[in-house]
Write a protein that holds these residues in place. Structure first.
Motif, PDB file in Angstrom:
ATOM      1  N   THR A  96     105.063 -29.689  -3.918  1.00 31.70           N
ATOM      2  CA  THR A  96     105.848 -29.221  -5.015  1.00 31.70           C
ATOM      3  C   THR A  96     106.927 -28.677  -4.342  1.00 31.70           C
ATOM      4  O   THR A  96     107.069 -28.372  -3.418  1.00 31.70           O
ATOM      5  N   ASN A  97     107.791 -28.394  -5.444  1.00 29.02           N
ATOM      6  CA  ASN A  97     109.241 -28.054  -5.057  1.00 29.02           C
ATOM      7  C   ASN A  97     109.004 -26.462  -4.685  1.00 29.02           C
ATOM      8  O   ASN A  97     107.961 -25.877  -5.019  1.00 29.02           O
ATOM      9  N   ILE A  98     109.937 -26.027  -3.985  1.00 29.23           N
ATOM     10  CA  ILE A  98     109.858 -24.719  -3.322  1.00 29.23           C
ATOM     11  C   ILE A  98     110.042 -23.649  -4.394  1.00 29.23           C
ATOM     12  O   ILE A  98     109.301 -22.509  -4.211  1.00 29.23           O
ATOM     13  N   THR A  99     110.846 -23.942  -5.440  1.00 31.75           N
ATOM     14  CA  THR A  99     111.152 -23.010  -6.475  1.00 31.75           C
ATOM     15  C   THR A  99     111.087 -23.876  -7.774  1.00 31.75           C
ATOM     16  O   THR A  99     111.305 -25.230  -7.593  1.00 31.75           O
ATOM     17  N   ARG A 100     111.380 -23.425  -8.780  1.00 29.37           N
ATOM     18  CA  ARG A 100     111.400 -23.819 -10.258  1.00 29.37           C
ATOM     19  C   ARG A 100     112.926 -24.696 -10.189  1.00 29.37           C
ATOM     20  O   ARG A 100     112.982 -25.798 -10.721  1.00 29.37           O
ATOM     21  N   ALA A 190     109.217 -45.324  -1.038  1.00 30.72           N
ATOM     22  CA  ALA A 190     108.400 -44.317  -1.287  1.00 30.72           C
ATOM     23  C   ALA A 190     108.237 -43.430  -2.807  1.00 30.72           C
ATOM     24  O   ALA A 190     109.710 -43.420  -3.009  1.00 30.72           O
ATOM     25  N   HIS A 191     107.341 -43.144  -3.257  1.00 32.60           N
ATOM     26  CA  HIS A 191     107.693 -42.481  -4.763  1.00 32.60           C
ATOM     27  C   HIS A 191     107.775 -41.148  -4.471  1.00 32.60           C
ATOM     28  O   HIS A 191     108.131 -40.496  -5.369  1.00 32.60           O
ATOM     29  N   PHE A 192     107.773 -40.465  -3.303  1.00 29.08           N
ATOM     30  CA  PHE A 192     108.438 -39.201  -2.892  1.00 29.08           C
ATOM     31  C   PHE A 192     109.550 -39.202  -1.929  1.00 29.08           C
ATOM     32  O   PHE A 192     109.602 -40.276  -1.128  1.00 29.08           O
TER      33      PHE A 192
END
Length: 203
Positions: A96-100, A190-192
């Protein structure tokens, strides 16, 4: 005999130049369209196929897919809970991202950059996906909450020819992370895509 056929065909074509070029143009466009379709489909089907465990890797989603309400986001406690209750799950990894706000600032030696590929991840990510490490050991690089691993291109961007291991990156002018490893850049199919990874425990 073949020479006569050739000359006859050539004379016919020269008499009908417009239709000849129209047919050649149509054939060329058709072949180019088929080639583009093939290349596009081949590219789409190549996603994540660089991974040796692709045939037994699954992405967890929530919602009602049949009704079109599914999304690729689950609560953080769900994967470890599923692993405890389903013995067939060998490994899991959360990302997940580190922040919003995906854009954060990363600073080193008075150089500050805005980065959008800074993620939290479980150590299992390096086991599930083939992400070769240039520096560091898979079992240790994400074990410490204060460590960060970065892509080869990010290491070059921040440290140049310097050895990045042990160097400290300042994130959002609040948190310090020490570089513990460097991984090869993520393949284009790659999807990420990420340049920085810290332990998911920081969440």
């Amino acid at each position: 005999m073949f020479r006569n056929y050739f000359l006859t065909s050539l004379r016919t074509l020269l008499k009908n130049k417009f239709y000849f070029f129209l047919n050649v143009l149509g054939l060329s466009i058709g072949m180019a369209a088929c080639l583009l379709c093939y290349l596009h489909i081949n590219y789409e089907l190549s996603y994540d196929q660089y991974n040796t465990h692709a045939d037994k890797t699954y992405r967890l989603i929530t919602g009602d897919l049949k009704a079109g309400n599914g999304w690729v986001r689950v609560s953080a406690p769900m994967p470890p809970a599923l692993q405890r209750n389903i013995p067939e799950i060998e490994e899991y990894a959360r990302l997940t991202n580190i922040t919003r706000d995906p854009q954060i600032t990363v600073e080193y030696d008075k150089s500050i950059f805005s980065e959008g590929k800074f993620f939290l991840a479980d150590p299992g990510l390096l086991e599930i996906f083939d992400i070769p490490l240039v520096r560091g050991q898979k079992s240790q690089v994400l074990a410490d909450q204060n460590s960060v691993i970065l892509s080869a291109s990010a290491a070059q961007k921040y440290f140049g020819a310097e050895d990045p291991i042990g160097k400290t990156l300042r994130v959002d002018d609040q948190y310090d992370f020490q570089v513990s490893g460097v991984f090869e850049d993520i393949p284009f199919n790659a999807h990420f895509d990420f340049d920085f990874l810290i332990s998911f425990q920081n969440l």
